[in-house]
Design a protein around this motif. Structure first.
Motif, short mmCIF file in Angstrom:
data_model
loop_
_atom_site.label_atom_id
_atom_site.label_comp_id
_atom_site.label_asym_id
_atom_site.label_seq_id
_atom_site.Cartn_x
_atom_site.Cartn_y
_atom_site.Cartn_z
N PRO A 372 80.82 97.74 49.55
CA PRO A 372 81.64 97.45 48.36
C PRO A 372 81.31 98.32 47.16
O PRO A 372 82.18 98.58 46.33
CB PRO A 372 81.33 95.97 48.09
N ASP A 413 86.06 93.19 36.54
CA ASP A 413 85.06 92.97 37.59
C ASP A 413 84.42 91.60 37.42
O ASP A 413 84.61 90.92 36.42
CB ASP A 413 84.00 94.07 37.59
N ASN A 414 83.63 91.23 38.41
CA ASN A 414 83.05 89.89 38.42
C ASN A 414 81.83 89.76 37.52
O ASN A 414 81.25 88.66 37.42
CB ASN A 414 82.66 89.50 39.85
N GLU A 494 86.94 93.09 43.67
CA GLU A 494 86.68 91.86 44.44
C GLU A 494 87.18 90.62 43.69
O GLU A 494 86.41 89.72 43.37
CB GLU A 494 85.18 91.73 44.72
N SER A 497 86.43 87.15 45.84
CA SER A 497 85.23 87.07 46.70
C SER A 497 84.53 85.73 46.65
O SER A 497 83.75 85.40 47.54
CB SER A 497 84.24 88.17 46.31
N GLU A 504 92.24 81.68 48.08
CA GLU A 504 92.39 83.13 48.20
C GLU A 504 93.81 83.50 48.66
O GLU A 504 94.41 84.45 48.14
CB GLU A 504 91.37 83.69 49.19
N THR A 523 89.83 95.96 45.04
CA THR A 523 88.86 96.28 46.08
C THR A 523 88.55 94.99 46.82
O THR A 523 88.25 93.97 46.20
CB THR A 523 87.56 96.87 45.50
N SER A 524 88.65 95.03 48.15
CA SER A 524 88.45 93.80 48.92
C SER A 524 88.40 94.15 50.40
O SER A 524 88.88 95.21 50.82
CB SER A 524 89.58 92.81 48.65
N THR A 525 87.82 93.25 51.17
CA THR A 525 87.90 93.33 52.63
C THR A 525 88.58 92.07 53.19
O THR A 525 88.51 91.81 54.38
CB THR A 525 86.49 93.48 53.25
N SER A 526 89.22 91.31 52.34
CA SER A 526 89.90 90.08 52.76
C SER A 526 91.26 90.40 53.37
O SER A 526 92.12 90.99 52.68
CB SER A 526 90.06 89.13 51.58
#
Length: 610
Positions: A372, A413-414, A494, A497, A504, A523-526
């Motif tokens: 990430p 961002d988080n 993210e 996340s 989600e 940006t994510s992988t979900s």
């Protein structure tokens, strides 16, 4: 109207070449007020020297000569001077209070402006405790220093006037006063230099200790979890003991200065009165003149003490100003140059040559990487938070005016700060949003349940960093804030996340709808979020290995399929057991049903969101 214009004109540009020049800038920024304060202070101290003269005339011309009309006249004059002096004292105090407040607010403004200018550089250069120490304690000391302009100037003038009056009584007494007062200042001078040294060390240690305390409070949950609370508490106690010892050294020097500021003038008063009494006994001066000499010398205690206190305040002010100047002299980290060009007039593509990422205007683009941090780095370059050769349209980002970049491109961002305050201010600042717009932003971020769970809804207070909220709640509040900002280009790192599968899926659908026609990067992988993306950029070792839709990449990229499905896909590239809509098979129709059932957006308006 004049006051309004002054308050809206801004603090001005401070002179940060040295601590002394910074103090002088604060003085010249309010010349008229400083001049008025100095005039009031001077007139007040000069008037203090008049009662002894009037009293001596009343004794010699009225009381001894038994001339009652003359005595009444001098007593009336004495009363008038007393009333005038009281008025001057009030005006002096009011004026110097305004001077102090103006200096304090002006310094706070330049410190806050500098903190805003430093942006992300601030956390890397200065601790939070140091900023608090500079922005409050040092600013307060500087403001107090400026008040010496009133009594300081008046003390010098009063000293000259008293010396002139004593000269009419006895040249010997005048010589003693003229020589004695400078000797008092010389006696205190070395202590003022010593005070600057110990005060500077004390301030530095105080800032470091405040930073440690801030770190402990901010990380208390983590410290409790790893059992490190007592270790850090002991470090804080050791630092506190060291600071206390340094504070004792500052207090020792300060106590000597204050003691000498009171004691030396008193001893000087005794010496002058003793000499005058001998001269009166020998007939060299009259009884009235003896009383006047006592009054003049007693009055001198005020300006002499003021001069010593002014020296003390000036020493502290120079130490504080030195710290403020050091903070104001910091420069933000270079981001490839100070651009002055205008950004593209119309929506244009963002390109990052280092990774090969291209963001198409008006589309939702997703960045996917096994690491990430790689995709987050690409976002930093596209948002101009890191040096790069990224371009916006045909123009390099680092050639565009940074203010315009920040106005049109938002990186969410988080780790973004959540400031303390009512929830509606937290999510709508810096621009006020109406209740309907806030409701839409909360709906898009699936955050209505957060509002409903709070006792006062949108008016409920939120602690700094959202400490009273869970990680998923903080993430949705940050997303709602980013959506309410409505930037031309949104770069979200993210964004889902920390939320569950149902939330989600809802966020993915609503984000796509809320940003329809607007340039958005996530940006994510979900797979739930990636399935909603118009374009997916698959990064390998920080560079684009393939691009396409989520389903296209699932079909032709085994590494991508393994990354986003974590090994749970069927032969068609769809996650097994979850249907065609991802982890929980949520459809837009299902979301609408839930909305109608009370799980979706509440009716528009703040009251309905409570």
């Amino acid at each position: 109207m004049r006051r309004v214009r002054e308050s809206n004109s801004g603090p001005g540009t401070p002179d940060i070449r040295s601590a002394g020049r910074y103090l002088w800038w604060l003085i010249t920024s309010q010349r008229r007020r400083i001049t008025a304060g100095a005039l009031y202070g001077s007139a007040w101290m000069v008037c203090l020297a008049l009662p002894p003269y009037l009293l001596s005339r009343a004794i010699d011309d009225g009381l001894e000569q038994r001339q009652w009309p003359i005595l009444v006249g001098w007593v009336g004059a004495l009363l008038g001077v007393g009333v005038l002096d009281a008025w001057l004292s009030i005006m002096r105090h009011r004026t110097m209070t305004r001077v102090r407040m103006d200096a304090a607010f002006r310094s706070v403004q330049v410190v806050v402006r500098q903190a805003t200018r430093l942006g992300g550089t601030l956390q890397r250069r200065v601790t939070a405790g140091e900023v608090v120490t500079v922005g409050f304690r040092d600013v307060g000391v500087i403001a107090q220093t400026l008040t010496i302009m009133g009594p300081g100037v008046g003390a010098v003038l009063a000293y000259v006037v008293v010396a002139a009056l004593l000269l009419t009584v006895s040249p010997l007494l005048a010589a003693v006063v003229l020589l004695g007062v400078p000797l008092l200042a010389v006696a205190v001078g070395p202590l003022l230099g010593r005070l600057q040294g110990v005060e500077s060390t004390y301030r530095d240690q105080q800032g470091r200790l405040a930073a440690r305390f801030t770190d402990i409070v901010g990380g208390l949950r983590v410290l409790n979890g790893v059992g490190g609370k007592e270790v850090y508490a002991e470090r804080y106690r050791r630092g506190s003991r060291t600071l206390r010892a340094q504070g004792y050294r500052v207090g020792a020097v300060t106590s000597w200065i204050q003691a000498l500021g009171v004691g030396l003038p008193a001893l000087f008063l005794g010496a002058v009165v003793w000499l005058a009494a001998r001269m009166a006994a020998q007939g060299a001066i009259t009884v009235g003149e003896l009383v006047a000499v006592y009054g003049y010398t007693a009055v001198l205690v005020v300006p002499v003490s003021s001069l010593i206190e002014s020296g003390d305040d000036l020493s502290r002010g120079l130490v504080a100003a030195r710290r403020v100047v050091r903070f104001l002299a910091m420069e933000p980290d270079s981001l490839g140059g100070d651009g002055t060009s205008d950004p593209p007039a119309r929506p244009a593509a963002l390109r990052d040559p280092a990774s090969g990422v291209e963001v198409t205007p008006g589309r939702l683009t997703a960045l996917v990487s096994a690491r990430p941090a790689e995709s987050a780095t690409v976002v930093d370059r596209l948002g101009r938070f890191a040096e790069s050769a990224a371009t916006w349209g045909e123009i390099r980002l680092d050639e565009i005016d940074l203010t315009q970049v920040r106005r049109r491109i938002l990186v969410a961002d988080n780790e973004a700060d959540l400031f303390a305050g009512p929830l509606h201010e937290v999510i709508s600042a810096p621009r006020d949003r109406d209740d309907e717009a806030i409701a839409r932003g909360l709906h898009a971020a699936m955050a209505q349940d957060i509002v409903r769970a709070l006792p006062d809804g949108l008016d409920s207070p939120v602690d700094a960093q959202g400490r009273t909220l869970s990680g998923g709640q903080r993430q949705r509040i940050r997303l709602a804030r980013a959506l309410l900002a409505d930037p031309e280009i949104l770069l979200a790192v993210e964004p889902t996340s920390a939320v569950d599968a149902h939330t989600e899926a809802a966020v993915a659908a609503r984000l796509h709808m809320a940003r329809s026609g607007r340039t958005t990067v996530v940006t994510s992988t979900s797979p739930l979020l990636l399935d909603r993306a118009d374009t997916v950029r698959f990064l390998v070792d920080g560079r684009v290995a393939d691009s396409g839709s989520h389903r296209e990449l699932l079909a032709r990229q085994p590494d991508y399929r393994l990354l986003v499905s974590r090994g749970t896909t069927d032969g068609d590239g769809v996650r097994a057991g979850h249907g065609e809509h991802g982890r929980d098979g949520v459809r837009d129709e299902d979301l609408e049903d839930r909305d109608r059932a009370g799980e979706g957006p509440a009716p528009m308006g703040r009251e309905a969101l409570r």
